[in-house]
Each structure stands twice: as C-alpha cells, then as structure tokens.
Motif scaffolding. Sequence first.
Motif, PDB file in Angstrom:
ATOM      1  N   TYR A 345       1.032  -1.213   0.092  1.00 16.66           N
ATOM      2  CA  TYR A 345       0.020  -0.199   0.006  1.00 16.66           C
ATOM      3  C   TYR A 345       0.872   1.299   0.005  1.00 16.66           C
ATOM      4  O   TYR A 345       0.561   2.346   0.485  1.00 16.66           O
ATOM      5  N   GLU A 346       2.007   1.245  -0.715  1.00 13.22           N
ATOM      6  CA  GLU A 346       2.964   2.352  -0.636  1.00 13.22           C
ATOM      7  C   GLU A 346       2.142   3.477  -1.316  1.00 13.22           C
ATOM      8  O   GLU A 346       1.287   3.237  -2.454  1.00 13.22           O
ATOM      9  N   LYS A 347       2.342   4.625  -0.875  1.00 16.27           N
ATOM     10  CA  LYS A 347       1.690   5.776  -1.208  1.00 16.27           C
ATOM     11  C   LYS A 347       2.720   7.009  -1.552  1.00 16.27           C
ATOM     12  O   LYS A 347       3.789   6.971  -0.883  1.00 16.27           O
ATOM     13  N   ILE A 348       2.223   7.993  -2.390  1.00 14.32           N
ATOM     14  CA  ILE A 348       2.874   9.320  -2.515  1.00 14.32           C
ATOM     15  C   ILE A 348       2.159  10.357  -1.890  1.00 14.32           C
ATOM     16  O   ILE A 348       0.762  10.359  -2.230  1.00 14.32           O
ATOM     17  N   GLN A 349       2.614  11.302  -1.205  1.00 15.38           N
ATOM     18  CA  GLN A 349       1.679  12.337  -0.531  1.00 15.38           C
ATOM     19  C   GLN A 349       2.680  13.576  -0.732  1.00 15.38           C
ATOM     20  O   GLN A 349       3.977  13.554  -0.629  1.00 15.38           O
ATOM     21  N   TRP A 350       2.162  14.564  -0.412  1.00 14.07           N
ATOM     22  CA  TRP A 350       2.742  16.122  -0.499  1.00 14.07           C
ATOM     23  C   TRP A 350       2.479  16.594   0.528  1.00 14.07           C
ATOM     24  O   TRP A 350       1.345  16.904   1.242  1.00 14.07           O
ATOM     25  N   SER A 351       3.502  17.275   1.208  1.00 10.54           N
ATOM     26  CA  SER A 351       3.669  18.009   2.566  1.00 10.54           C
ATOM     27  C   SER A 351       4.253  19.174   2.443  1.00 10.54           C
ATOM     28  O   SER A 351       5.229  19.572   1.917  1.00 10.54           O
ATOM     29  N   CYS A 352       3.276  20.278   3.296  1.00  8.48           N
ATOM     30  CA  CYS A 352       3.923  21.633   3.152  1.00  8.48           C
ATOM     31  C   CYS A 352       5.400  21.701   3.760  1.00  8.48           C
ATOM     32  O   CYS A 352       5.663  21.162   5.071  1.00  8.48           O
ATOM     33  N   LYS A 353       6.467  22.261   3.230  1.00 11.11           N
ATOM     34  CA  LYS A 353       7.828  22.472   3.767  1.00 11.11           C
ATOM     35  C   LYS A 353       7.814  23.053   5.142  1.00 11.11           C
ATOM     36  O   LYS A 353       8.737  22.580   6.132  1.00 11.11           O
ATOM     37  N   ASN A 354       6.916  24.013   5.258  1.00  9.77           N
ATOM     38  CA  ASN A 354       7.073  24.754   6.646  1.00  9.77           C
ATOM     39  C   ASN A 354       6.149  23.668   7.772  1.00  9.77           C
ATOM     40  O   ASN A 354       6.803  23.782   8.912  1.00  9.77           O
ATOM     41  N   ILE A 367      -1.260  15.626   1.994  1.00  9.95           N
ATOM     42  CA  ILE A 367      -2.298  15.084   1.114  1.00  9.95           C
ATOM     43  C   ILE A 367      -1.704  14.029   0.142  1.00  9.95           C
ATOM     44  O   ILE A 367      -0.735  14.314  -0.441  1.00  9.95           O
ATOM     45  N   ARG A 368      -2.565  13.124   0.005  1.00  4.43           N
ATOM     46  CA  ARG A 368      -1.985  12.268  -0.910  1.00  4.43           C
ATOM     47  C   ARG A 368      -2.129  12.803  -2.436  1.00  4.43           C
ATOM     48  O   ARG A 368      -2.974  13.282  -2.703  1.00  4.43           O
ATOM     49  N   GLU A 369      -1.202  12.204  -3.021  1.00  2.30           N
ATOM     50  CA  GLU A 369      -1.281  12.294  -4.550  1.00  2.30           C
ATOM     51  C   GLU A 369      -2.445  12.154  -5.344  1.00  2.30           C
ATOM     52  O   GLU A 369      -2.943  12.867  -6.347  1.00  2.30           O
ATOM     53  N   ASP A 370      -2.701  10.883  -5.021  1.00  2.00           N
ATOM     54  CA  ASP A 370      -3.989  10.275  -5.760  1.00  2.00           C
ATOM     55  C   ASP A 370      -5.233  10.957  -5.722  1.00  2.00           C
ATOM     56  O   ASP A 370      -6.093  11.035  -6.519  1.00  2.00           O
ATOM     57  N   ILE A 371      -5.346  11.785  -4.469  1.00  2.00           N
ATOM     58  CA  ILE A 371      -6.515  12.589  -4.134  1.00  2.00           C
ATOM     59  C   ILE A 371      -6.535  13.953  -5.110  1.00  2.00           C
ATOM     60  O   ILE A 371      -7.617  14.420  -5.617  1.00  2.00           O
ATOM     61  N   ILE A 372      -5.356  14.471  -5.153  1.00  2.00           N
ATOM     62  CA  ILE A 372      -4.927  15.754  -6.167  1.00  2.00           C
ATOM     63  C   ILE A 372      -5.344  15.380  -7.480  1.00  2.00           C
ATOM     64  O   ILE A 372      -6.031  16.056  -8.060  1.00  2.00           O
ATOM     65  N   LYS A 373      -5.082  14.195  -8.016  1.00  2.00           N
ATOM     66  CA  LYS A 373      -5.227  13.837  -9.412  1.00  2.00           C
ATOM     67  C   LYS A 373      -6.635  13.451  -9.524  1.00  2.00           C
ATOM     68  O   LYS A 373      -7.259  13.771 -10.436  1.00  2.00           O
ATOM     69  N   SER A 374      -7.282  13.178  -8.449  1.00  2.00           N
ATOM     70  CA  SER A 374      -8.763  12.608  -8.874  1.00  2.00           C
ATOM     71  C   SER A 374      -9.700  13.899  -8.841  1.00  2.00           C
ATOM     72  O   SER A 374     -10.417  13.990  -9.656  1.00  2.00           O
ATOM     73  N   TYR A 493      -6.650  10.073 -15.138  1.00  2.00           N
ATOM     74  CA  TYR A 493      -5.884  11.241 -15.022  1.00  2.00           C
ATOM     75  C   TYR A 493      -4.700  11.313 -16.040  1.00  2.00           C
ATOM     76  O   TYR A 493      -4.125  10.331 -16.483  1.00  2.00           O
ATOM     77  N   ASP A 494      -4.329  12.517 -16.653  1.00  2.00           N
ATOM     78  CA  ASP A 494      -3.153  12.660 -17.544  1.00  2.00           C
ATOM     79  C   ASP A 494      -2.628  13.685 -16.947  1.00  2.00           C
ATOM     80  O   ASP A 494      -2.664  14.944 -16.872  1.00  2.00           O
ATOM     81  N   GLU A 495      -1.215  13.327 -16.686  1.00  2.00           N
ATOM     82  CA  GLU A 495      -0.108  14.264 -16.005  1.00  2.00           C
ATOM     83  C   GLU A 495       0.016  15.321 -16.954  1.00  2.00           C
ATOM     84  O   GLU A 495       0.527  16.496 -16.609  1.00  2.00           O
ATOM     85  N   ASN A 496       0.351  15.029 -18.143  1.00  2.00           N
ATOM     86  CA  ASN A 496       0.508  16.004 -19.192  1.00  2.00           C
ATOM     87  C   ASN A 496      -0.229  17.252 -19.352  1.00  2.00           C
ATOM     88  O   ASN A 496       0.078  18.222 -19.516  1.00  2.00           O
ATOM     89  N   LEU A 497      -1.724  16.813 -19.404  1.00  2.00           N
ATOM     90  CA  LEU A 497      -2.585  17.681 -19.357  1.00  2.00           C
ATOM     91  C   LEU A 497      -2.629  18.922 -17.968  1.00  2.00           C
ATOM     92  O   LEU A 497      -2.766  19.854 -18.377  1.00  2.00           O
ATOM     93  N   LEU A 498      -2.319  18.198 -16.848  1.00  2.00           N
ATOM     94  CA  LEU A 498      -2.421  19.230 -15.819  1.00  2.00           C
ATOM     95  C   LEU A 498      -1.016  20.015 -15.907  1.00  2.00           C
ATOM     96  O   LEU A 498      -1.001  21.070 -15.614  1.00  2.00           O
ATOM     97  N   ALA A 499       0.163  19.568 -16.451  1.00  2.00           N
ATOM     98  CA  ALA A 499       1.085  20.430 -16.586  1.00  2.00           C
ATOM     99  C   ALA A 499       0.932  21.465 -17.534  1.00  2.00           C
ATOM    100  O   ALA A 499       1.516  22.693 -17.295  1.00  2.00           O
ATOM    101  N   GLY A 530     -10.863  11.780   4.341  1.00  2.00           N
ATOM    102  CA  GLY A 530      -9.856  10.644   4.178  1.00  2.00           C
ATOM    103  C   GLY A 530      -8.768  10.856   3.059  1.00  2.00           C
ATOM    104  O   GLY A 530      -7.812  10.301   3.109  1.00  2.00           O
ATOM    105  N   GLY A 531      -8.729  11.968   2.489  1.00  2.00           N
ATOM    106  CA  GLY A 531      -7.651  12.405   1.542  1.00  2.00           C
ATOM    107  C   GLY A 531      -6.509  12.979   2.128  1.00  2.00           C
ATOM    108  O   GLY A 531      -5.388  13.257   1.529  1.00  2.00           O
ATOM    109  N   GLU A 532      -6.507  13.105   3.407  1.00  2.00           N
ATOM    110  CA  GLU A 532      -5.344  13.887   4.362  1.00  2.00           C
ATOM    111  C   GLU A 532      -4.662  12.879   5.072  1.00  2.00           C
ATOM    112  O   GLU A 532      -5.419  11.852   5.682  1.00  2.00           O
ATOM    113  N   ASP A 533      -3.294  13.016   5.213  1.00  2.00           N
ATOM    114  CA  ASP A 533      -2.433  12.313   6.157  1.00  2.00           C
ATOM    115  C   ASP A 533      -2.012  13.268   7.026  1.00  2.00           C
ATOM    116  O   ASP A 533      -1.628  14.240   6.855  1.00  2.00           O
TER     117      ASP A 533
END
Length: 534
Positions: A345-354, A367-374, A493-499, A530-533
């Motif tokens: 169940y390895e996941k990628i998340q993004w955390s505020c550096k501060n 917040i988990r990356e898959d939640i942002i993409k969804s 989800y299309d990563e190029n589209l978001l970029a 549930g999308g937050e860790d």
Amino acid sequence: MTKKVTKIEPVRHKVMHELRPKKRVCAYCRVSTDSTKQHTSYVAQVEYYKSYIGKREEWEFAGIFADEAKSGTQVKSRDEFIRMMKECENGNIDIIVTKSVTRFARNTIDSIEAIRKLKALGVTIYFEKENINTMSEQSEQMLTILSSIAQGESESISTNNRWGIQKRFRDGSYNLGCVAYGYTKDEDGELIINEDEAATVRRIFQDYLNGKGSYVIARDLTNDNVPPVRTAETWNDSVVKGILQNPIYEGDLILQKTYTTEVLPYTKKINRGEMPQFFIKDNHEPIITREQGQMVREIYEYRRKQMGIDDSGKYQNRYELSSKIICEECGGTFRRQKIYIGKPYEKIQWSCKNHLNSKENCKMKAIREDIIKSAYLTMWNKLVSNYTYILIPLLDSLKNLRTCKSQEDDIENLNHKIMELTEQSHILSRVVQKGYMDSALFIQKQNALNIEIEETKKKRNSLLDSNGFTKEIEGTIRLLEIIKYNPEIMDTYDENLLAHTVDHVIIGQSGTITFKLINGLKLAERISKGGEDT
C-alpha cells in the motif's frame, strides 16, 4: 442689515490643560554602540534630561527613549523610536525633546513623515540645538532644509567610505569584517583556518561527493549536534549549499559579492553585475582541494539539471506537481514524499515544507497525490462540459478590456533575445567548467550577460504591463485549444494535461483543492477528510 457674528472660543486646549495640568515630556537620543561607553552615555543623558525637564514646573518627565547609534538613516531600524511613536499614538506623551535634527533622523522623508504624524497627534517635538518647535508655523520649512542637509552629509560620508573600500579591493589590502565559516583572522587580518569548523566543512564536501544531498547533510549535522554557522540559527539545505558553492574553501576570494545602494534609504543587494567584483586567486590556505571543488560543482550542476532547476534556483518539472502545490495557510510550497515504502500500500503524498520544519508554524496536513489527481480530473471534466459558458465569455471580456495590441511583435522579439542571451550564458558556463576561460574573465562576461538579460526583461515586462491582460488572454486561448483537441470526458488522469493547464494547486484546511489555471481562473473542488494524512 448688520450680521451678528459670535466667536466660539476653542476649548480643547483648555479642557486638556485642566485634565492634564502638566505636559508629559520624554527625551529621544542615540547612545554609543561601544559597550564600554554605552552605559555611561545612557546614564549621563538620563540625568541630563531629568534635570532639563524637571526645571519646568509645567512639565512631567515621561522617560527616555535611546537607540544605539548604529545609523540614523532609517527609522525602521530603531526599536526605541518605534516604541516612542506608539506611546505617542496611545496618548501617553505630549512633548518630545531631542538634541538635534541629525539625532532624530538623517533620512528627510522619514523625518518629515514622523514630524507630520506627531503634529497630527498633537505631539510637539523640540530640537535643542536648532531651537525649533514643530508646532510653530515656520518649523516644517526649516526642518526640511536641515534634514536635507543632514541626509546629504550622511550620503557624502557613505560615498567616501565606499570609495575607500573599493580602493582596498583593488590593491588587495581589504580585510574581511565577517569571515566565512571555517576561517578566522590572525592579528594582521589575514585568513587562517579554524580547525574545528574546517572539519565540518570537509565533512560537508565529502558527504556531498559521496552522494548525499544538501538536505540530508543538514539533517545529519543537526542530529549530531554540530554547532551551526555563525550567521544561521540552524543547519538547513540553503546553508549547506552556500558552503558548497563558496570558492573561499579552495583558497580563492571574491570581493564585493554584495553592495549597498548609494542613496537613502541604504539597502544591501546581491551584486549581479551592477558593481565590479574582484577575484583573488590563492589568497589564503585552502580547506579543500581544487579537484574536490570542481567535482562538487559538476555534481551540483548535474543534479540541478536532473531536478529541473533553472538559473534562478527554481524547480522546473521534476514531477508534474513540483513547485505547483501551495499551502493556503502559510504560503509555503509542498514537498513530495513516499510513505509506507516497500509495502503493498505504498503511497505518495505532498507535505507543506513549513509544516515539516515545525508543526507550530503551519498545521496544514499532508495530502495524498492520488487525491489531488482525482480532484483535478473532476475539475477538468466539469470545465470541458461547461467551457462555452465559462471560457468563451471570459475571453470576450478580456479582449474588450485589453488596451493595446501594437506591442505584440516587440514582445515576441524581446522574448527571442532573452532566450538567445540565456543560451549564451549556458555556453559560457560550460566553457569555464572545462577550463578554457579564466575565472575572473568568466565573472566579468557573466555579469555583462546578466545585466543585458535583466534589462531586456525589464523592457519586455514594461510592454506586457502596458499591453494589459496578455497572460490571461493567451492562457484562455490555450485552454480552448486544448479542449478543442480533447473534447471528451476523461476516465483517467493525464499528467501532461495538468502540467499544461494548471499554474498552481492551492491546498486549503477547509477540505478544498483550488486549481489556478494558466489564465488565472481559479476552480475549486472539495475533498473528503480521508484524503489527508498527518
């Protein structure tokens, strides 16, 4: 018919006098920064002003405000001056006594602004030397003249000091006031190695050559309780990078990396070619070898390219979300992390550096990356379904607001020139890295290119500002073109589209993700808790 006019006498002064029969008078002064004289100077001035104010029956001593005599050129640098102004605003002071205009402020603008503010509050300033009372009608004209003279004297002294420093730069006799970490000075002012700090410097370079990054090195130094550099409170990646990029550790010295502006208010700036720099090779004993320094620079440059960092030090597209996610609470950027590494169940998340540095400074959860993409997928499908009601009317409105179209060709030409000059800068860097150019000549040519790039950008930005809504219009047209070639509702989800469509992703505490599109339009999507860790 004769009109009967009745004069209504002012009563404020009378009432205030009845309420406060004695004027509350304070003194403002500046005392010497010399530690052996500061206490004596302060005590002497307190006694003087207590006696001076005490001789007047209608006055009441309200204290003394004394700043260290570092500089009177900027009011914002004087804590006691600011505290005195607050006391005046709170109605606790009626009169300020000070020695002279030069002691009050040497910056004409700050001086006059402060005097006007105090006059509006009903506070009088009395300058002893000039015998000026700010409540008199002629006071402001005299004070403007005297403040201008004082400011001119300050700027003249600064110019003379700057000339003396540059002369010492040229003949190599300049002694550094604050030496780099790892060094100290002997009795002649020459740099000598501080062995305790030098051991840490060698460790930093060796760790970097062994594959560690600046963030990990800083963390290890903190965990090992290594004392931080003198100019920083803690070890962090920017401090480590500063050490890795400083040529002083190879025995060389670059003088005038920063400079102070010539007119008030004096501000220190990084020298990007505005002033000459002076390169002294083999100036002192090195801590590392030139081979180590060269290898570190090569690794550093390689990592910058791999991580997509441009010349300004900003990340560019290492991941599609790199540098795009912003914290709504503190404004910090988010950092990518892997959690449950090696688990199914390895996941990628993004955390505020501060938040990572201190949970007290920012309470924003990861917040988990898959939640942002969804959330992006949902937002994009809504936009595709409703673009005729959102983007087309928006484009029409922006075009109607635009003030001018004639500069578009000039803007395009300037953009091409910026790209050409930037490429020349890259070529120059590669030439010096291969040893085909002397370091001093490289710095001179690099500075010249930087100045030309900066001036070209100023011209371009000036045209963009006057052209009005260019970025918004171009962004909206681009979104419409993307929708034209991708008109269907998307299932994945299309990563190029978001970029290509999103400028920033803003994470909020209220359970929302806001997507700021390339045309400035902001569209928000709510997310489940549930999308937050943590």
